[in-house]
Design a protein around this motif. Structure first.
Motif, PDB file in Angstrom:
ATOM      1  N   PHE A  69       0.840  -1.193   0.000  1.00 15.17           N
ATOM      2  CA  PHE A  69       0.000   0.000   0.000  1.00 15.17           C
ATOM      3  C   PHE A  69       0.873   1.241   0.000  1.00 15.17           C
ATOM      4  O   PHE A  69       1.939   1.255   0.612  1.00 15.17           O
ATOM      5  N   GLY A  70       0.397   2.274  -0.673  1.00 12.01           N
ATOM      6  CA  GLY A  70       1.053   3.569  -0.634  1.00 12.01           C
ATOM      7  C   GLY A  70       0.041   4.679  -0.821  1.00 12.01           C
ATOM      8  O   GLY A  70      -1.053   4.460  -1.353  1.00 12.01           O
ATOM      9  N   MET A  71       0.393   5.872  -0.352  1.00 13.33           N
ATOM     10  CA  MET A  71      -0.487   7.025  -0.501  1.00 13.33           C
ATOM     11  C   MET A  71       0.358   8.223  -0.919  1.00 13.33           C
ATOM     12  O   MET A  71       1.434   8.457  -0.364  1.00 13.33           O
ATOM     13  N   CYS A  72      -0.144   8.949  -1.901  1.00  9.73           N
ATOM     14  CA  CYS A  72       0.569  10.126  -2.380  1.00  9.73           C
ATOM     15  C   CYS A  72      -0.430  11.199  -2.791  1.00  9.73           C
ATOM     16  O   CYS A  72      -1.618  10.924  -2.973  1.00  9.73           O
ATOM     17  N   THR A  73       0.082  12.405  -2.906  1.00 14.28           N
ATOM     18  CA  THR A  73      -0.687  13.506  -3.469  1.00 14.28           C
ATOM     19  C   THR A  73      -0.011  13.862  -4.776  1.00 14.28           C
ATOM     20  O   THR A  73       1.204  14.128  -4.802  1.00 14.28           O
ATOM     21  N   ASP A  74      -0.775  13.823  -5.857  1.00 10.63           N
ATOM     22  CA  ASP A  74      -0.170  14.091  -7.164  1.00 10.63           C
ATOM     23  C   ASP A  74       0.134  15.577  -7.335  1.00 10.63           C
ATOM     24  O   ASP A  74      -0.178  16.406  -6.476  1.00 10.63           O
ATOM     25  N   ARG A  75       0.738  15.924  -8.428  1.00 11.90           N
ATOM     26  CA  ARG A  75       1.163  17.302  -8.653  1.00 11.90           C
ATOM     27  C   ARG A  75       0.008  18.280  -8.797  1.00 11.90           C
ATOM     28  O   ARG A  75       0.202  19.496  -8.789  1.00 11.90           O
ATOM     29  N   PHE A  76      -1.226  17.763  -8.891  1.00 10.11           N
ATOM     30  CA  PHE A  76      -2.404  18.615  -8.973  1.00 10.11           C
ATOM     31  C   PHE A  76      -3.138  18.726  -7.640  1.00 10.11           C
ATOM     32  O   PHE A  76      -4.203  19.319  -7.560  1.00 10.11           O
ATOM     33  N   GLY A  77      -2.591  18.099  -6.584  1.00  9.42           N
ATOM     34  CA  GLY A  77      -3.183  18.184  -5.261  1.00  9.42           C
ATOM     35  C   GLY A  77      -4.219  17.117  -4.951  1.00  9.42           C
ATOM     36  O   GLY A  77      -4.912  17.210  -3.942  1.00  9.42           O
ATOM     37  N   ILE A  78      -4.336  16.085  -5.780  1.00  9.57           N
ATOM     38  CA  ILE A  78      -5.292  15.000  -5.555  1.00  9.57           C
ATOM     39  C   ILE A  78      -4.590  13.872  -4.803  1.00  9.57           C
ATOM     40  O   ILE A  78      -3.507  13.439  -5.189  1.00  9.57           O
ATOM     41  N   THR A  79      -5.224  13.393  -3.733  1.00  3.23           N
ATOM     42  CA  THR A  79      -4.676  12.293  -2.942  1.00  3.23           C
ATOM     43  C   THR A  79      -5.082  10.964  -3.552  1.00  3.23           C
ATOM     44  O   THR A  79      -6.256  10.740  -3.856  1.00  3.23           O
ATOM     45  N   TRP A  80      -4.092  10.077  -3.713  1.00  6.17           N
ATOM     46  CA  TRP A  80      -4.295   8.744  -4.286  1.00  6.17           C
ATOM     47  C   TRP A  80      -3.811   7.699  -3.303  1.00  6.17           C
ATOM     48  O   TRP A  80      -2.789   7.890  -2.637  1.00  6.17           O
TER      49      TRP A  80
END
Length: 137
Positions: free
Chosen positions: A118-129
């Motif tokens: 599992f991983g969690m990130c915020t993309d360069r547009f500010g959306i959390t995935w």
């Protein structure tokens, strides 16, 4: 299992009540896993909180939700993420690499206490995935 994309909502301690409410509205099957199911790894005060909930309906809707983990700020109106999950590790790792590039990784994509990667990130547009690769072992 094919990879799927669905919303994931974070709650401020009332995930159980919220997910049961959504089940009442949408129908379907609700599964809830509590932080307390992990014994000594349970954060203090989280024994009765929901670590992961998933509602799957006969109409094909999937809604996931959980109580906000310790140390993370709950911000109503910005308390959601988009979840990518499944068992195709190569496909999901490819999505992760692209989504996390030039973004902010808050949880590295690695094996977790529940057995999945599992991983969690915020993309360069500010959306959390959130990306979850189901344990095949």
């Amino acid at each position: 299992m094919a990879s799927r994309l669905n919303p994931y909502i974070s709650f401020s301690g009332d995930a159980r009540q919220a997910m049961e409410f959504y089940k009442g509205v949408l129908g379907g099957t609700l599964s809830l896993s509590g932080y307390g199911e992990f014994g000594s790894q349970t954060p203090p005060g989280y024994e009765d909180k929901i670590m992961h909930g998933m509602l799957e309906t006969d109409r094909g809707f999937t809604l996931m939700g959980a109580d906000q983990p310790p140390g993370m700020e709950h911000r109503p109106g910005n308390n959601y993420a988009v979840s990518l999950s499944g068992d195709d590790a190569d496909e999901l790792r490819g999505y992760w690499e692209k989504l996390s590039a030039d973004g902010d990784v808050s949880v590295p994509l690695e094996k977790q206490m529940w057995g999945d990667v599992f991983g969690m990130c915020t993309d360069r547009f500010g959306i959390t995935w959130m990306v979850n690769i189901t344990d095949q072992g």
